[in-house]
Design a protein around this motif. Structure first.
Motif: not given
Lengths: 301, 301, 301, 301, 301
Positions: A101, A103-105
Motif C-alpha cells: 500500500t 509503494l504501489i499507488s
C-alpha cells in the motif's frame, strides 16, 4: 487447537476433548486385563514369583525414559517451529500489506497482489493438510485458482505470480530498485516459510525411533506384571493401567504433535491463522475485515 | 528415508525395513548366549552369586545414560540440521528462480543460470554421498559437467560460475547494483548451505565419545549377567537380550543419524530433494516439470 | 581431529589414539588400588561394613550426574560452535573470493585482497592455538607478515587492511556503494567470526564448575569403596575402576572439548580448514590449488 | 573471571579463589552439626529409627534435581548470552572502527566518533555493574561525560550522539545513503546489545524458582538425617556435609552466574572487554594502544 | 515481576509474595489430610500394608519427571522469549527514535511518528493483557486513539499509520529510498515482535500436556500414601505434604510462566517496559522524560 480455561478438580478426570485417553484406551485396558490374567494364573498354580522384582526394569526404564523424553522434545519442537513459521507468515503478510500500500499507488494492483498473498496462505494450508483448498482460494483470485491448482506446487506458483507482478511494477518504473528489493525480501521470506512447513510435513522423525519406542514400551509392559506381582499383589492391574497410561499417553501425544498440520485436537489452528491474515489485509486495504473464526467447544480449527 | 503409516500391533514386531534390529542382532544374541553360559556355569558349579546384585550398576547406568542421551541428541541435531540446510537450499533455488526470471530478461541466460543451479544441487549431493553424480549433472550443463568435475570442489566451482554469469549481466548493464545484490545474496546463501553440509559430513562427533559409549556399554553388558542372575534366574538371557536391544539399538541409530547424507534407511532423501528443486525450476521456466520420485517400499532415496 | 572407520569389537578395547584413557589411567588404577587396600584392611581387621551400602550415594549421584551432564553439554556446544564459526569462515572466504573476482577488475588487486584473506585465516589460527603462524602467512603477504605480527591483534589488523583496500577501490570509482557494501558485509562477518573464536578461546567455563565437578567426583570415589564392599566383595576394585573410568573419562573429554582450538586428538583440524580456504581461493583465481592435508594415522591436524 | 591452569590433585581441595565453598560454609557445617545432634539424641534416647530410610527421598530428589538442573542451565545460559553480547560488542566496535576510518575522511570526526563509541562501552559497563564509570569516560569525551551522565540512560544517549554525528556527515554530503546505512546498522546492533544486557541485568529468573529451590533443599536437608541414620550411622554428618555441599554449591553457583555483570569471581571480565575495544580502536586510528589488563591472582576484573 | 534481594534463612520460609504456595495450599493440605485418614484407617483396621512399598512408583515417577521437566522448560522458554521480544521492542523503538530524528527534519513529523510508536506499545500491552489501554494511548495520539481502538487489531493499525507517515515523507522527497528502507526495517521488526507476542499469547501449550501432567500427578498422590505407610509410618502426612509441594509447586509455576503477559507476581513488567520506551523517546526528542515506575513491595507491574 484446544484453548480452554483450566478444568476443575472433578472435570479433570472426565475431560475427553483434547485428551489422548480415547486413543490409548486399548493399551490401558489391554495391559490391565493382561496383568489380571497373569495374576490369576500365578495364584491358581501357586507360582512363586517372589524371586522376580522390578529392579532389573530400572536399567531398561532409564533407556526407555531417554527415548520417550527425546521423542517428546523433538515432536514438541516440530509443533512449535510450525507455529513459529505460521506466526512469521502472519507478520510477513502484514509487512507485505504495508509495503504494497505504500509503494504501489495503483489501487487495483495493490489489491490484486494482496489477494494473491491470501490465496497463497490457503493453498499452503491445503497442501500441508492434504485437503482441497481451491474453493477457498477462489474467493481471492477467482477463476485463476483452478489454473494455479494444476501446478505441481500451487503455493510456489502463487509466490512466482506475486514476483512477476512486483517485477511488472518495477519495469513500469512505478517502484525503484530499493522498493522492488523490499517487496522481494517479503516474498523470499514467504518462500522460506513454505519450505520450512514442507520440511516439517514431509520429513517425519526417523522411523527407527518409532520402532524403538514402541517395541521397548510393549516388551516392558509385557514383562512388567511378572516383576510387579510380588510387590503389588492384587493391585497389579491398577498399576499396569497407570503405567500404560503414562507410557502410551506420552507416546500418543508425541505422535500427534509430530505432524502439527493435521486436524486433530492438538494440531495447529491453520484456519484461524489464515483468517488473521485476511483481517490484516482487508484492514490495510480499508475494507471491512471478516470476523475471527469462533471456537467450537474450545476447539479452533 | 522411510515414510510409512504407523504399523499395526503385529506388524510392529516384524517390521525390518528402517529398523536397526538387523544391525544389532549380533549383540542381542551374543549377550543372550553369553549370559546363558554364565547362568549354566553358575548352576553347574553351584556358585553363590546371591551376594551380587545390580545395585552397583545404578551409578554406572547414570553415566551411561548421560552418554547415550547426549550422543542421541547430538546425532539427531546433526540429522535435523542437515535436513534444514537442504530445506534452505530448496527455497533459495526457488528464490533464485524467481529473481532470475524477474531480473534477467534474456531467456537463454535465465535458463543457463538455473540449469547451473540444478547442477550445483547434484554435485553437492554427489560430494556429500561420496558417489559419482557427474552423469546427473550432464542433463543440465552437458559437456561442461566433466570440466567442472575436474575441480577440487565442483559444487564450489558451480557457484563461482553462477556468480560470473550474474556479474556478466551486471557489466552488460542489464541488471543494476541492487539487482546484482539480490542475486549475490542468493549465491551467498547457497555457499553457506554447502559449507554447512561439508561441516556435518566432514566433522563427525568426537571419536572419544564413540569409544566411551561403546566401551562402557560392552563392559556393563559383560558384567551385568553376574549381577542379574540372583534376581532374574533363568530369565536372565531374556533380560540381557532386552537390555542389549535398548543400549545397542539407540547406539546404532545414533550412528546412522550422525552421518545423515548416506543411503541407509534413516538417511535423508537427497534424490527427492534434488527433484523438488528441479520441479520448481522447470515450473518457473514454464516448462513441464519431472515427476516426483516415488517411494520404493516406503523408502525414499 | 580423529576421523576413522568404526573399530571392530576387538580393536574397540585397544584403540588408544583419540581415546581419553591414557589421560585418566592414574585415576582408574589409583582408585582400583585404593579400594583394594580398603578391602584388604576390612578383611584383615574383620570390620563389619555391612551396615553401609551405596543407597546414600544415590542422592549425591543425582547431583553429580547433573554436573557431568551439564559440563559435557556445555563443552560440546563450545566445540561445535567453534566448528560452526570456522565453517562460516570457509564460506565467507568463498563469498569474498566470488565477490572480489566479480567486482574488482584489476587482477593484481583481486589477488592481493584474497591473499590478505588467507593470511587472516593463518593469523587467526596462530592466535587461537597460541602458536607462531607468521611463517605461514609469509607465503601470502611476504614481508608484510612481520609488520602485521607486531600489532596487538594481527588478525584484526588484516581485516582493517582488507577494508582499506576495498575502500581504495571505492574511492577510485571502480566499485560503487552497493559493491563496497557487499565487500564490507563479508568483512563484517569475518570480524564476527574472529570475535566469536576469541570468546570461546578466552572465556573458559566458570572455574567453579571445574572445582565442583572434580571435588564431588573425588570425594564420591574416596567414600564409595566403603559402601560397595558389602555388596560387591572382592570385585570392588573392578567396579571402582569402571566407575572411575566413566566419571573421569567424561570429565577428561569435556576438558578437551572445552578448548576446541588446541592440538589434542579431539580438537578441531584448523590446519585442514585453512587449507580448504586456500583451495577455494586459488581455484577462484584460476590457479592450481594446493593438495588437501592428509590424515596421519586417522588424525587431522 | 578466573582463568587458571588446572589445579593439581592436592591444590584441588584447597583452592578457595573462584570456589563457592566460602559462601556455603554455613550450610555445610550447619547441616553436619545438625545431623550430629540428631544422631546423638537418637543414640541417647535409643530411638529406633530403623523404620525410616531414604527411599521416600527418591521421589523428592527427582523433583529437586529438576529444579537444580533447570536453574543451573538457565543461569549458565544467561551468563553465556551476556558474554556473547559483549563479544558482539567487540566486533561491532571493530566494524565501526573500520567503517568510520573508511567512510569518513575528516580525521577529527573519525576520532570523535570512535571515542564516543568507547565512552559508550564504559557507560554501559557502569550501568550494568551499578558503579560510577563517568571518570573512565572522561578519558574519551572529556567534559561531555558529565553532561551525558545526567541523562536517564547515558549509554543510550551516547548512541544517539553517534547517530547525530553520522547524520551530520550525511547532510554535509561526505557520506552517501549507503555509507550512512552501513554506520546506522552498526549503531542499531550496538543498541540491540545494550537492550540485551539491560534485559539480563533487569530481569532475574522468576523469584518463585528461587523460593522453590531453596525451600525444597532446606526441607530435604532438615529431614534427611532421620532417614540416613539407620544406614550410615556415625558417618551421617559426613554424608550430610557432602550432600549440603553438592546441593548448595550448585545453588550458590547458579546464583552467581544468574547476574553475570557483577564483580564476583565467576562474573564476566567487563573491564578487560572494554580494554579489548580500546585496543582495536586505537590500532585502527594508528595510535599506540593501551596494554591488556593483567590478571590478579588468576582473576580478570 | 518480583525483584528483591535474597531473603534470609528465616524470611525464606515465610515469604508469600511471588511464591506459588498460596495457590497450592489446597493440594498440600488436601493430600496431607488424605494420607492421615488412610493412615488412621490402616491402623484402626490393622491392615497389613507391609507388602506395598514405593518401588513401583519409581517407573511412574520417571515419566512424571519427564512431564514436569518438559513442561517447566517449555513454559520458561515462552516466558523468556516473551521477555526477549519486549527487549527487542525497546531497542527497535530506540532505533526508530534515532533514525527518525536523523532522517526526518520536520520536528512535528518526528514527534508525531514517535508518539504513534509509543501508542503502539500501549495498544500491544493492552491486547496482550486483555485490558483496555486506550486511555494510556490518548496521552500520545489524543482523539485518534478511539478511532484506532475500533479496528480489529489496533496495534497493527498503528504500524500501518507509521508506515503511511514514513511513506508520505518519501513521496514528499524528504527521505530517499535508503532512508525509507531504514524506517521500513524498523517497522518490519516491530510487526515481527507483535506477531511473536500474539503467538505466545494465543497458542498455549497443547492442552493434552496439562491433562497428562495433572492426571498423573493426582493419581500418583492418591496412590502414594498406601505405598509410603509401611516405610514412613506416622510421618506419612509430612512426606505427602512435601511431595505435593514439589509436584504442584512446579506445576503452578509452569502454569504462571506459560502465559507471561498476565499481571501475576511472576509475569513480565509490561508497564515498566512501556515506560522504558517512553523515556528513550522523550530523551531523543530533547524533552523531559517521565520517571521510571517504582516497585510496590518488590513487585513491578
Amino acid at each position: 487447537m484446544i484453548v480452554r480455561p483450566r478444568p476443575t478438580f472433578l472435570q479433570l478426570f472426565f475431560v475427553m476433548r483434547g485428551s489422548v485417553v480415547p486413543r490409548i484406551l486399548p493399551q490401558i485396558f489391554g495391559f490391565a486385563i493382561y496383568s489380571a490374567v497373569i495374576l490369576a494364573l500365578a495364584r491358581w498354580f501357586q507360582l512363586d514369583l517372589g524371586v522376580f522384582n522390578i529392579t532389573p526394569f530400572g536399567l531398561v526404564g532409564v533407556t526407555l525414559s531417554i527415548y520417550l523424553s527425546f521423542r517428546n522434545n523433538a515432536a514438541y519442537d516440530r509443533w512449535w517451529e510450525a507455529r513459529k513459521l505460521w506466526g512469521t507468515l502472519v507478520f510477513e503478510i502484514r509487512n507485505l500489506a504495508r509495503a504494497t500500500t505504500s509503494l504501489i499507488s495503483d489501487q487495483t494492483e495493490q489489491r490484486a497482489l494482496l489477494m494473491e498473498a491470501l490465496a497463497f496462505c490457503h493453498f499452503l494450508r491445503g497442501q500441508l493438510r492434504k485437503i482441497d483448498s481451491v474453493k477457498d482460494t477462489r474467493a481471492f483470485i477467482d477463476a485463476e485458482a483452478d489454473t494455479v491448482a494444476s501446478f505441481a506446487n500451487p503455493a510456489d506458483e502463487m509466490v512466482r505470480r506475486m514476483g512477476r507482478r512486483a517485477n511488472a511494477r518495477r519495469r513500469a518504473g512505478e517502484i525503484d530498485s530499493i522498493g522492488f528489493r523490499i517487496l522481494d525480501e517479503r516474498l523470499a521470506s514467504i518462500t522460506a516459510i513454505q519450505a520450512g512447513c514442507e520440511r516439517i510435513a514431509g520429513t517425519p522423525l526417523p522411523f527407527a525411533y518409532t520402532l524403538l519406542v514402541h517395541r521397548t514400551a510393549y516388551i516392558v509392559c509385557l514383562l512388567l506384571p511378572i516383576g510387579l506381582i510380588s510387590t503389588t499383589g492384587w493391585a497389579t492391574p491398577l498399576f499396569m493401567a497407570l503405567i500404560a497410561y503414562t507410557f502410551f499417553g506420552l507416546d500418543a501425544l508425541s505422535e500427534e504433535l509430530e505432524d502439527p498440520f493435521g486436524t486433530e485436537a492438538n494440531d495447529l489452528a491453520l484456519d484461524g491463522l489464515c483468517r488473521v491474515c485476511e483481517i490484516s489485509v482487508f484492514e490495510a486495504l480499508g475494507e471491512t475485515p471478516p470476523k475471527m473464526i469462533p471456537a467450537e467447544k474450545f476447539y479452533f480449527s
